[in-house]
Structure formats: structure tokens, C-alpha cells
Design a protein around this motif. Structure first.
Motif, PDB file in Angstrom:
ATOM      1  N   HIS A   1       0.769  -1.282   0.019  1.00  0.00           N
ATOM      2  CA  HIS A   1      -0.054   0.054   0.013  1.00  0.00           C
ATOM      3  C   HIS A   1       0.983   1.383   0.007  1.00  0.00           C
ATOM      4  O   HIS A   1       0.488   2.362   0.790  1.00  0.00           O
ATOM      5  N   ILE A   2       2.123   1.237  -0.620  1.00  0.00           N
ATOM      6  CA  ILE A   2       2.979   2.301  -0.993  1.00  0.00           C
ATOM      7  C   ILE A   2       2.150   3.054  -1.928  1.00  0.00           C
ATOM      8  O   ILE A   2       2.068   2.683  -3.216  1.00  0.00           O
ATOM      9  N   PRO A   3       2.015   4.648  -1.804  1.00  0.00           N
ATOM     10  CA  PRO A   3       1.443   5.160  -3.022  1.00  0.00           C
ATOM     11  C   PRO A   3       2.371   5.138  -4.040  1.00  0.00           C
ATOM     12  O   PRO A   3       3.753   5.612  -4.024  1.00  0.00           O
ATOM     13  N   LEU A   4       1.792   5.200  -5.253  1.00  0.00           N
ATOM     14  CA  LEU A   4       2.860   5.030  -6.525  1.00  0.00           C
ATOM     15  C   LEU A   4       2.409   6.346  -7.562  1.00  0.00           C
ATOM     16  O   LEU A   4       1.102   6.420  -7.889  1.00  0.00           O
ATOM     17  N   ILE A   5       3.205   7.202  -7.986  1.00  0.00           N
ATOM     18  CA  ILE A   5       3.041   8.071  -8.867  1.00  0.00           C
ATOM     19  C   ILE A   5       3.666   7.527 -10.116  1.00  0.00           C
ATOM     20  O   ILE A   5       5.112   7.530 -10.078  1.00  0.00           O
ATOM     21  N   ALA A   6       3.192   7.443 -11.326  1.00  0.00           N
ATOM     22  CA  ALA A   6       3.882   6.952 -12.251  1.00  0.00           C
ATOM     23  C   ALA A   6       3.831   8.329 -13.430  1.00  0.00           C
ATOM     24  O   ALA A   6       2.992   9.182 -13.472  1.00  0.00           O
ATOM     25  N   MET A   7       4.893   8.307 -13.874  1.00  0.00           N
ATOM     26  CA  MET A   7       5.366   9.134 -15.165  1.00  0.00           C
ATOM     27  C   MET A   7       5.563   8.737 -16.317  1.00  0.00           C
ATOM     28  O   MET A   7       6.724   8.070 -16.363  1.00  0.00           O
ATOM     29  N   SER A   8       4.835   8.619 -17.317  1.00  0.00           N
ATOM     30  CA  SER A   8       5.074   7.933 -18.723  1.00  0.00           C
ATOM     31  C   SER A   8       4.280   8.378 -19.781  1.00  0.00           C
ATOM     32  O   SER A   8       3.600   9.532 -19.608  1.00  0.00           O
ATOM     33  N   GLY A   9       4.939   8.036 -20.859  1.00  0.00           N
ATOM     34  CA  GLY A   9       4.088   8.538 -22.073  1.00  0.00           C
ATOM     35  C   GLY A   9       3.184   7.664 -22.528  1.00  0.00           C
ATOM     36  O   GLY A   9       2.663   7.719 -23.699  1.00  0.00           O
ATOM     37  N   ASN A  10       2.592   6.852 -21.731  1.00  0.00           N
ATOM     38  CA  ASN A  10       1.507   5.754 -22.357  1.00  0.00           C
ATOM     39  C   ASN A  10       0.464   5.732 -21.244  1.00  0.00           C
ATOM     40  O   ASN A  10       0.706   4.903 -20.197  1.00  0.00           O
TER      41      ASN A  10
END
Length: 341
Positions: free
Chosen positions: A134-143
Motif C-alpha cells: 500500500h505504498i502510494p505510486l505516482i507513475a510518469m510515462s508517455g503511455n
């Protein structure tokens, strides 16, 4: 614009001499392509960006940035920028994370993962494990339809119209877009936290900004017997002896309680020597001294002393407390040694 670039003397000549016009055209195309990629980001500062900021500012631990290859290089820079602007952060290599470094990430942290495709194997190996904790995840991607985007609490879209690479292969515009989005996060958080220049200086104590914002007069001034001083009954000869001994190009003139009455400087001496009406042996020092001496208090920043010296074209300052009592002295050489100027 059709001039050829010739090899340096002694260097091997290239098989095909470079065409400067083509080089300029290619470089300008890269700048234009990457500028478009950044411009597109303006529409991506939206609710997802706001949610990412909220996760990071509410984080009781640290922001852990991760990414592979070129995205990893960008991630390292983003982590460094966050850390230096008030958001504790560090970088974890996803490959190393699979071999033990995953233990560096705790349930108090937030993870910011970078991958242009959103399908980087090394990231997809570790991210599901983090989600189970349950660790918060921020994704930075081009898709935004990628596996990483689907795993994330927040997805930040950094897709670009085109890469600057004519082959469409080398990460160029996409890494620029990710870097700019990272800067946008860092600066938005900086302002939300009320992070100040003084806070920034505390993270950079060895830099010029740190010295300018952290170093006080009390840190560099001469004190005690190092401070040149004579009483109001002193002769010019006694004042010159004191100035020579202390080497600051001046001496304070004080009363019996060490309250500052004035200052006698090298400049005062030169002016007296140039005045034939002045008898240095008979004239009282108090009539030659400067009574409205420029002073500073010990709690002021050293950079303020530099500003005063520049403004009034002087090379030394006496330091007094708020009651006007002499407590120290410094000159331009002290500021130079401290690398304030």
C-alpha cells in the motif's frame, strides 16, 4: 552558411567534411521539437498533477524516485531537485531494488516511477510488490494505457508529439518532458511548503548562496584584543601604532565604557597629511576622526557588510551592539576569506 568545418591540425580528416548548414538545420529542428514537447505539458497540469502533489506533500517519509536507463538519469535529477527544495527524496535503481535495495523503501514513502513506455521490465518487477504494501505510486510515462499507469495511484502523462531523434529511437524530447514535469512538481511543492531562500541555503551550505544567506557578521568579525581601539585622549601617533598592530586600516575611538565615538582610518590620515593647516602632533585625534562611522551589528548577514562597503566605498566596518558598544571589526579581506564576495 555553406562553409565547411575543417579538421584541426594533426587530427585525422573525416571521410565526409561536415556541412555547417546541415548541422545548424538539424540543431534548430531539435530545439523546435523539444520546445513543442514542453508546450504540450501545459495542458497536463491538471487534477492528476494536483493529486500527485498532494501525495508528496502529505508523505511522512520520503519521495523515492526510480527509473531505468535514460529515465533513470532524469529520475536522479528530479530526486536531487526535490531534496534541495524542501521535499526529502532519493533515487533507487530498479535493478538494484530487485536485489535488496527494495528494503530502502518504507510504507511511509511515496514512489515516483519514470518510464516512457510504461512497460519497463525492471519496474514492473518491483512495483506490484510495493502496491501490496500500500505504498502510494505516482507513475510518469508517455503511455496512459501502460501497465505502469494502471498500477499507479496517479499517472502523469509526459507523452510527446515526436522525439527529436530523426530515427525516433533515442530518448530526447521525452526525457526533456519528464525533466520539466519533475521540475514543475518540485517548484509547486516548494511554494506550497513556503520554502524560502534561507531554507535553500541550509541545503547548500558550501555553495555561494549558502554563504551569502547563512554567514553572519559574528561568524567572521575580529573580537577582543584583535579589534583596534583607542580612547578619546589618544594622540594621532598612538592611533597609528594601534592601526599598524591590528592591520585593519582603521581604529575605533571609544569612551571609558567602550561606546563608539568615532573611527580614524587611513583615509582620515591621508586627508590630514594633505591639509597643511593640520599639525598632527598638536591636533586632537577626536577632531580628525569620522564621527558618523558606518557600523553594523553582529546579527546581520555578512553579505550586508559587503553591500555597505560597496555603497559607501569603504574597506572596513566597526561592529557595535544595539546600545552602540564596540564588539568587533572586519574588513574586505575578511569577506574575501569567507568567500562572501
Amino acid at each position: 552558411m555553406n562553409a565547411q568545418i575543417l579538421p584541426l591540425a594533426g587530427a585525422s580528416a573525416p571521410q565526409h567534411p561536415l556541412d555547417s548548414a546541415s548541422l545548424f538545420r538539424s540543431a534548430l529542428q531539435v530545439v523546435e521539437t523539444e520546445a513543442r514537447a514542453i508546450a504540450v505539458l501545459q495542458s497536463r497540469i491538471d487534477d492528476s498533477f494536483l493529486k500527485a502533489c498532494q501525495l508528496m506533500i502529505d508523505c511522512p517519509g520520503r519521495v523515492v524516485v526510480t527509473g531505468m536507463g535514460k529515465s533513470g538519469h532524469i529520475g536522479r535529477k528530479i530526486a536531487a531537485t526535490l531534496a534541495s527544495t524542501g521535499t526529502p527524496a532519493f533515487f533507487v535503481h530498479p535493478g538494484e531494488a530487485s536485489h535488496g535495495d527494495l528494503g530502502m523503501i518504507t510504507k511511509k514513502d511515496v514512489v515516483l516511477a519514470l518510464s516512457n513506455s510504461g512497460e519497463t521490465d525492471e519496474l514492473l518487477t518491483i512495483l506490484p510488490l510495493l502496491r501490496r504494501q500500500h505504498i502510494p505510486l505516482i507513475a510518469m510515462s508517455g503511455n496512459d494505457g501502460s501497465s505502469m499507469a494502471r498500477l499507479a495511484d496517479v499517472h502523469l502523462d509526459v507523452s510527446v508529439p515526436a522525439e527529436a531523434c530523426p530515427l525516433g529511437l533515442a530518448p530526447t524530447a521525452s526525457t526533456t518532458a519528464a525533466l520539466v514535469m519533475g521540475d514543475a512538481l518540485a517548484i509547486a511543492l516548494l511554494e506550497a511548503r513556503g520554502f524560502t531562500a534561507e531554507d535553500f541555503a541550509r541545503s547548500h551550505p558550501a555553495g555561494s548562496l549558502g554563504r551569502r544567506l547563512l554567514l553572519h557578521i559574528s561568524d567572521i568579525m575580529h573580537t577582543g584584543d584583535q579589534v583596534p581601539r583607542v580612547d578619546s585622549t589618544a594622540t594621532v601617533a598612538q592611533a597609528l601604532v594601534e592601526m599598524s598592530r591590528k592591520g585593519l586600516g582603521m581604529t575605533a575611538v571609544v569612551d571609558e565604557k567602550d561606546t563608539l565615538l568615532g573611527v580614524f582610518t587611513d583615509g582620515d590620515l591621508r586627508r590630514a597629511l594633505d591639509d597643511h593647516a593640520v599639525d598632527l602632533r598638536a591636533t586632537a585625534l577626536t577632531s580628525l576622526m569620522t564621527t558618523r562611522a558606518k557600523t553594523i551589528t553582529p546579527d546581520k548577514l555578512a553579505v550586508e557588510a559587503a553591500r555597505l562597503m560597496e555603497e559607501f566605498t569603504i574597506h572596513a566596518l566597526l561592529v557595535v551592539d544595539h546600545a552602540g558598544k564596540l564588539v568587533g571589526a572586519l574588513n574586505i579581506h575578511d569577506l574575501l576569506r569567507a568567500r562572501v564576495v
